[in-house]
Design a protein around this motif. Structure first.
Motif, PDB file in Angstrom:
ATOM      1  N   THR A  34      59.485  18.961  42.423  1.00  0.00           N
ATOM      2  CA  THR A  34      59.024  20.095  43.210  1.00  0.00           C
ATOM      3  C   THR A  34      60.109  21.152  43.285  1.00  0.00           C
ATOM      4  O   THR A  34      61.230  20.880  43.720  1.00  0.00           O
ATOM      5  CB  THR A  34      58.623  19.661  44.631  1.00  0.00           C
ATOM      6  N   SER A  35      59.785  22.347  42.865  1.00  0.00           N
ATOM      7  CA  SER A  35      60.784  23.413  42.820  1.00  0.00           C
ATOM      8  C   SER A  35      60.998  24.039  44.191  1.00  0.00           C
ATOM      9  O   SER A  35      60.163  23.925  45.089  1.00  0.00           O
ATOM     10  CB  SER A  35      60.347  24.487  41.834  1.00  0.00           C
ATOM     11  N   ILE A  36      62.130  24.707  44.331  1.00  0.00           N
ATOM     12  CA  ILE A  36      62.436  25.412  45.580  1.00  0.00           C
ATOM     13  C   ILE A  36      61.393  26.486  45.833  1.00  0.00           C
ATOM     14  O   ILE A  36      60.976  26.713  46.972  1.00  0.00           O
ATOM     15  CB  ILE A  36      63.844  26.031  45.515  1.00  0.00           C
ATOM     16  N   ILE A  62      58.314  24.859  47.359  1.00  0.00           N
ATOM     17  CA  ILE A  62      58.553  24.543  48.767  1.00  0.00           C
ATOM     18  C   ILE A  62      58.465  25.806  49.612  1.00  0.00           C
ATOM     19  O   ILE A  62      57.849  25.820  50.681  1.00  0.00           O
ATOM     20  CB  ILE A  62      59.921  23.865  48.948  1.00  0.00           C
ATOM     21  N   ALA A  63      59.063  26.879  49.102  1.00  0.00           N
ATOM     22  CA  ALA A  63      59.028  28.154  49.826  1.00  0.00           C
ATOM     23  C   ALA A  63      57.600  28.669  49.948  1.00  0.00           C
ATOM     24  O   ALA A  63      57.205  29.215  50.994  1.00  0.00           O
ATOM     25  CB  ALA A  63      59.900  29.181  49.102  1.00  0.00           C
ATOM     26  N   SER A  64      56.809  28.450  48.887  1.00  0.00           N
ATOM     27  CA  SER A  64      55.410  28.893  48.895  1.00  0.00           C
ATOM     28  C   SER A  64      54.605  28.119  49.931  1.00  0.00           C
ATOM     29  O   SER A  64      53.775  28.690  50.646  1.00  0.00           O
ATOM     30  CB  SER A  64      54.803  28.701  47.503  1.00  0.00           C
ATOM     31  N   VAL A  65      54.865  26.803  50.020  1.00  0.00           N
ATOM     32  CA  VAL A  65      54.178  25.961  51.009  1.00  0.00           C
ATOM     33  C   VAL A  65      54.537  26.409  52.421  1.00  0.00           C
ATOM     34  O   VAL A  65      53.668  26.558  53.282  1.00  0.00           O
ATOM     35  CB  VAL A  65      54.536  24.474  50.809  1.00  0.00           C
ATOM     36  N   LYS A 118      52.762  29.598  53.288  1.00  0.00           N
ATOM     37  CA  LYS A 118      51.348  29.363  53.591  1.00  0.00           C
ATOM     38  C   LYS A 118      51.184  28.780  54.989  1.00  0.00           C
ATOM     39  O   LYS A 118      50.269  29.160  55.731  1.00  0.00           O
ATOM     40  CB  LYS A 118      50.748  28.424  52.543  1.00  0.00           C
ATOM     41  N   ILE A 119      52.069  27.852  55.364  1.00  0.00           N
ATOM     42  CA  ILE A 119      51.999  27.261  56.698  1.00  0.00           C
ATOM     43  C   ILE A 119      52.219  28.321  57.765  1.00  0.00           C
ATOM     44  O   ILE A 119      51.520  28.349  58.789  1.00  0.00           O
ATOM     45  CB  ILE A 119      53.022  26.112  56.839  1.00  0.00           C
ATOM     46  N   MET A 120      53.171  29.213  57.521  1.00  0.00           N
ATOM     47  CA  MET A 120      53.422  30.284  58.484  1.00  0.00           C
ATOM     48  C   MET A 120      52.221  31.213  58.610  1.00  0.00           C
ATOM     49  O   MET A 120      51.922  31.734  59.690  1.00  0.00           O
ATOM     50  CB  MET A 120      54.665  31.071  58.082  1.00  0.00           C
ATOM     51  N   GLN A 121      51.505  31.399  57.500  1.00  0.00           N
ATOM     52  CA  GLN A 121      50.280  32.196  57.553  1.00  0.00           C
ATOM     53  C   GLN A 121      49.228  31.493  58.414  1.00  0.00           C
ATOM     54  O   GLN A 121      48.488  32.140  59.166  1.00  0.00           O
ATOM     55  CB  GLN A 121      49.738  32.416  56.130  1.00  0.00           C
ATOM     56  N   GLU A 122      49.176  30.165  58.291  1.00  0.00           N
ATOM     57  CA  GLU A 122      48.257  29.376  59.120  1.00  0.00           C
ATOM     58  C   GLU A 122      48.606  29.553  60.593  1.00  0.00           C
ATOM     59  O   GLU A 122      47.715  29.697  61.443  1.00  0.00           O
ATOM     60  CB  GLU A 122      48.328  27.891  58.740  1.00  0.00           C
ATOM     61  N   TRP A 123      49.884  29.517  60.903  1.00  0.00           N
ATOM     62  CA  TRP A 123      50.324  29.712  62.284  1.00  0.00           C
ATOM     63  C   TRP A 123      49.799  31.042  62.829  1.00  0.00           C
ATOM     64  O   TRP A 123      49.305  31.111  63.952  1.00  0.00           O
ATOM     65  CB  TRP A 123      51.851  29.701  62.354  1.00  0.00           C
ATOM     66  N   LYS A 124      49.944  32.072  62.027  1.00  0.00           N
ATOM     67  CA  LYS A 124      49.536  33.403  62.484  1.00  0.00           C
ATOM     68  C   LYS A 124      48.028  33.484  62.700  1.00  0.00           C
ATOM     69  O   LYS A 124      47.557  34.038  63.702  1.00  0.00           O
ATOM     70  CB  LYS A 124      49.983  34.469  61.477  1.00  0.00           C
ATOM     71  N   ASP A 153      52.341  19.677  48.937  1.00  0.00           N
ATOM     72  CA  ASP A 153      51.775  20.628  47.985  1.00  0.00           C
ATOM     73  C   ASP A 153      50.650  21.464  48.611  1.00  0.00           C
ATOM     74  O   ASP A 153      49.756  21.945  47.919  1.00  0.00           O
ATOM     75  CB  ASP A 153      51.261  19.900  46.741  1.00  0.00           C
ATOM     76  N   TYR A 154      50.697  21.618  49.929  1.00  0.00           N
ATOM     77  CA  TYR A 154      49.697  22.421  50.629  1.00  0.00           C
ATOM     78  C   TYR A 154      49.726  23.858  50.101  1.00  0.00           C
ATOM     79  O   TYR A 154      50.810  24.397  49.841  1.00  0.00           O
ATOM     80  CB  TYR A 154      50.009  22.411  52.140  1.00  0.00           C
ATOM     81  N   PRO A 155      48.564  24.499  49.901  1.00  0.00           N
ATOM     82  CA  PRO A 155      47.196  24.069  50.242  1.00  0.00           C
ATOM     83  C   PRO A 155      46.427  23.426  49.083  1.00  0.00           C
ATOM     84  O   PRO A 155      45.195  23.394  49.131  1.00  0.00           O
ATOM     85  CB  PRO A 155      46.562  25.390  50.648  1.00  0.00           C
ATOM     86  N   ALA A 156      47.126  22.981  48.046  1.00  0.00           N
ATOM     87  CA  ALA A 156      46.423  22.314  46.948  1.00  0.00           C
ATOM     88  C   ALA A 156      45.645  21.113  47.464  1.00  0.00           C
ATOM     89  O   ALA A 156      44.541  20.818  46.986  1.00  0.00           O
ATOM     90  CB  ALA A 156      47.420  21.883  45.875  1.00  0.00           C
ATOM     91  N   LYS A 157      46.208  20.430  48.450  1.00  0.00           N
ATOM     92  CA  LYS A 157      45.534  19.319  49.121  1.00  0.00           C
ATOM     93  C   LYS A 157      45.342  19.658  50.594  1.00  0.00           C
ATOM     94  O   LYS A 157      46.148  20.416  51.167  1.00  0.00           O
ATOM     95  CB  LYS A 157      46.350  18.037  48.985  1.00  0.00           C
TER      96      LYS A 157
END
Length: 341
Positions: free
Chosen positions: A41-43, A46-49, A52-58, A106-110
């Motif tokens: 898993t590349s940096i 990880i940064a992309s995941v 995306k999580i921060m977008q979910e928070w918002k 690997d969110y949001p792939a899963k």
């Protein structure tokens, strides 16, 4: 409690935010279980995941309905905890149901992984007492492609709304797959009514355990919610136990078994809600009086039973004496006749 985004309204001390960021993860189901990340898993991935999580928070901070509350964690952005209020007209009305959520590496792939705090009760065909949640959107249940997790469009908000509306619904019995149609809709509707009664009992028991063992970071919500809703919940329970439902999810008659269960739970619920600061003193007094009356009735019944049993014993004793006397007399007569002969 603090707000995450600058444009999120601030809350006063006596208000409970729908979304908030907290620090204590000690009782989170996934606190000690970091989901595996591949060495490859590349940096950037990880940064992309994380992005995306921060977008979910918002999205959550701006769009949660009044009946759903979410807490994110400062030190573990891969975790969330949600509290869902049971909707009116369902056997889950006014209950609080807690779900721990973990984002995969690997969110949001899963889709996220979800755990329900069951307190040992299975409250729904789709929610097990081991915490498992079966839902097409989580890819834990069969469903059409359109119902499954879509990495481009599905969100945690959609997931929470689906649990509230599609799982904790008005007739959860029909969440069961493949009910034999030849038995007829009327047959299954009757089963559904019985199932709803049982689910409301479990919902009430869950309320009691949530109050006794509140989940961390939700203590103020739990106390305030049951303080605010105590009167409605207890009015519904009171009408259920008396067989005269006028509030809550019941639209017609209730079974004698359900009435008995509600009668046994009612006093326990009143006492539990009184500890939240809810104004239930008149109901507490009513419960005390009912308890005293039942104790007197039991004493009277026990006394009557003892008296009745005593009379039976007395009659049996007299009968034994009569039989014994008759037997003795008969033997004496036989002996006298033998002596004469």
């Amino acid at each position: 409690m603090t707000s995450l985004f600058d444009d999120t309204p601030s809350f006063s001390d006596d208000e409970i935010p729908q979304f908030d960021v907290v620090s204590d993860i000690s009782d989170h189901h996934f606190a000690g279980k970091r989901l595996k990340t591949s060495l490859s898993t590349s940096i950037s991935t990880i940064a992309s995941v994380h992005k995306k999580i921060m977008q979910e928070w918002k999205v959550l901070s701006e769009n949660l309905p009044e009946s759903i509350f979410v807490r994110a964690y400062e030190t573990r952005i891969d975790l969330l905890r949600a509290a869902i209020v049971g909707a009116q007209g369902t056997p889950y009305h006014d209950g609080l149901f807690f779900f721990d959520i973990a984002f995969p590496s690997d969110y949001p792939a899963k889709p996220p992984v979800v755990y329900y705090h069951s307190f040992g009760y299975r409250i729904n065909p789709n929610i097990y007492n081991n915490g498992r949640v079966c839902l097409s959107l989580l890819n834990t249940w069969n469903g059409k492609k359109s119902e499954k997790w879509d990495s481009k469009n599905s969100t945690v908000l959609q997931l929470l709304l689906s649990i509230q509306a599609l799982v904790l619904n008005e007739k959860p019995f029909f969440n069961e797959p493949a009910l034999p149609p030849w038995l007829g809709r009327a047959f299954w509707e009757k089963k559904s009514i019985t199932y709803n009664e049982r689910m409301f009992i479990l919902s009430c028991k869950t309320m009691l355990l949530v109050l006794r063992r509140p989940l961390k970071n939700f203590e103020p919500l739990i106390n305030q919610h049951f303080k605010d809703r105590a009167e409605f919940i207890l009015n519904a329970c009171d009408s259920y136990r008396k067989g005269l439902p006028k509030d809550g999810f019941v639209k017609g008659e209730v079974s004698a078994k359900f009435q008995g269960e509600m009668d046994r739970l009612y006093g326990v619920l009143v006492l539990a809600f009184s500890k939240t600061g809810a104004h239930v003193e008149p109901l507490l007094q009513q419960v005390r009086e009912e308890k005293e009356m039942k104790a007197k009735e039991k004493t009277a019944t026990d006394t009557a039973t003892a008296t009745y049993v005593g009379k039976i014993i007395s009659v049996v004793s007299k009968l034994k004496k009569i039989v014994f006397w008759g037997f003795t007399t008969e033997n004496k007569n036989k002996k006298s006749k033998t002596d004469i002969d």
